[in-house]
Design a protein around this motif. Sequence first.
Motif, PDB file in Angstrom:
ATOM      1  N   ALA A 170      25.587   1.079   3.709  1.00 26.64           N
ATOM      2  CA  ALA A 170      24.437   0.266   3.315  1.00 26.64           C
ATOM      3  C   ALA A 170      23.874   0.699   1.969  1.00 26.64           C
ATOM      4  N   VAL A 223      14.598  -1.448   6.069  1.00 26.92           N
ATOM      5  CA  VAL A 223      15.862  -1.617   6.779  1.00 26.92           C
ATOM      6  C   VAL A 223      15.593  -2.271   8.127  1.00 26.92           C
ATOM      7  N   CYS A 249      17.826  -4.130   3.376  1.00 21.00           N
ATOM      8  CA  CYS A 249      19.124  -3.910   4.018  1.00 21.00           C
ATOM      9  C   CYS A 249      19.032  -4.315   5.479  1.00 21.00           C
ATOM     10  N   ILE A 259      21.488  -4.330   9.049  1.00 22.37           N
ATOM     11  CA  ILE A 259      22.732  -3.875   9.672  1.00 22.37           C
ATOM     12  C   ILE A 259      22.938  -4.637  10.976  1.00 22.37           C
ATOM     13  N   ARG A 294      21.361  -6.367   1.048  1.00 13.97           N
ATOM     14  CA  ARG A 294      22.690  -5.957   1.482  1.00 13.97           C
ATOM     15  C   ARG A 294      22.779  -6.109   2.997  1.00 13.97           C
ATOM     16  N   VAL A 347      25.233  -5.191   6.258  1.00 16.16           N
ATOM     17  CA  VAL A 347      26.367  -4.395   6.743  1.00 16.16           C
ATOM     18  C   VAL A 347      26.780  -4.923   8.104  1.00 16.16           C
TER      19      VAL A 347
END
Length: 329
Positions: free
Chosen positions: A155, A163, A217, A219, A240, A242
């Motif tokens: 990440a 996050v 980010c 995930i 981003r 992931v």
Amino acid sequence: MKAYVLHGIGDLRYEECPKPELQPGWALVKVLAAGICSSDIPRIFQKGTYHFPTIPGHEFCGQVEAVAEESDSDWVGRRVGVFPLIPCKKCDSCQKGQYETCSNYDYIGSRRDGGFAEYVAVPVWNLLELPDTVSNIQGALLEPTAVALHAVKRAGIQSGQTVCIVGTGAIGLLAGQWAKMRGAGQVVIKGRSEAKRELVQKCGMEYSVSTQDTHDCVIEAVGSAQALEECLTLAAPGGRVVLMGNPDGDRTLPQNVYWSILRKQLTLTGTWNSSYGGPESDWQEAVQNAAELCVERVVSHILPWDELDNGLAIMKDQTEPFCKIVLEF
């Protein structure tokens, strides 16, 4: 020895079988604790392993009881964690030390016999000694702990960034803890119901079932189509995403969701397994930080060795709330 042997899809038997034979460079490990991975459910009940019979189980720790070669005799008696991926050490990835992306790997618990047994054969190269500060439970969970760290490294989280982890399983919660440890300003765990709120808060993170905020980010730790779309929606412009969860089927995206990738200029990256070997490996970091991470907080059930069937049923049928279920020997 006693072991849980998968003879076919849905045909798991607790039975007597021979101890594994050792080839040069291998060790015999007496299993002390083993975690049930969410991937064990489709492996046992839906898709099967690569051959039958197979002993499943890839999250475990143990004590070395014997080795094949005298040169490895110092390992005897040591408590160890076990990296379950056995790389070919010949392909391009292996030559670069990127063993997690080996193109011709073997795998303990799916491609060869694993840790749902009293004993398992393991290459000495795959052994990682456990210090006294790491418990058997923590040792059994080194694999998901390292997998979570690998995703967080992918990440590229910068200090102070926000996050969001979509998914409330053990790896998702561990990823959230790693993100905090590596400098995230805010970590939110996104779930589907209130059932996991107390557990998430116990792990020191925020919990939400309906967050509308966007994050630097995100995930994905579920593997469902819905979770993927949520991640793309929750990512901030320039963010981003992931992708970590094993997909439960093929993927297609609605046009408006696909547009969000383009218009928000998102970066999507995959993550697979964990790095191993050397002082900077994910596994070494997992051992060094096991206590600070409070790995055991993600454990909802500790069952005796002969109750694997009960643990599998809880996860498969979702008869009660759970996070990580561990067998202790």
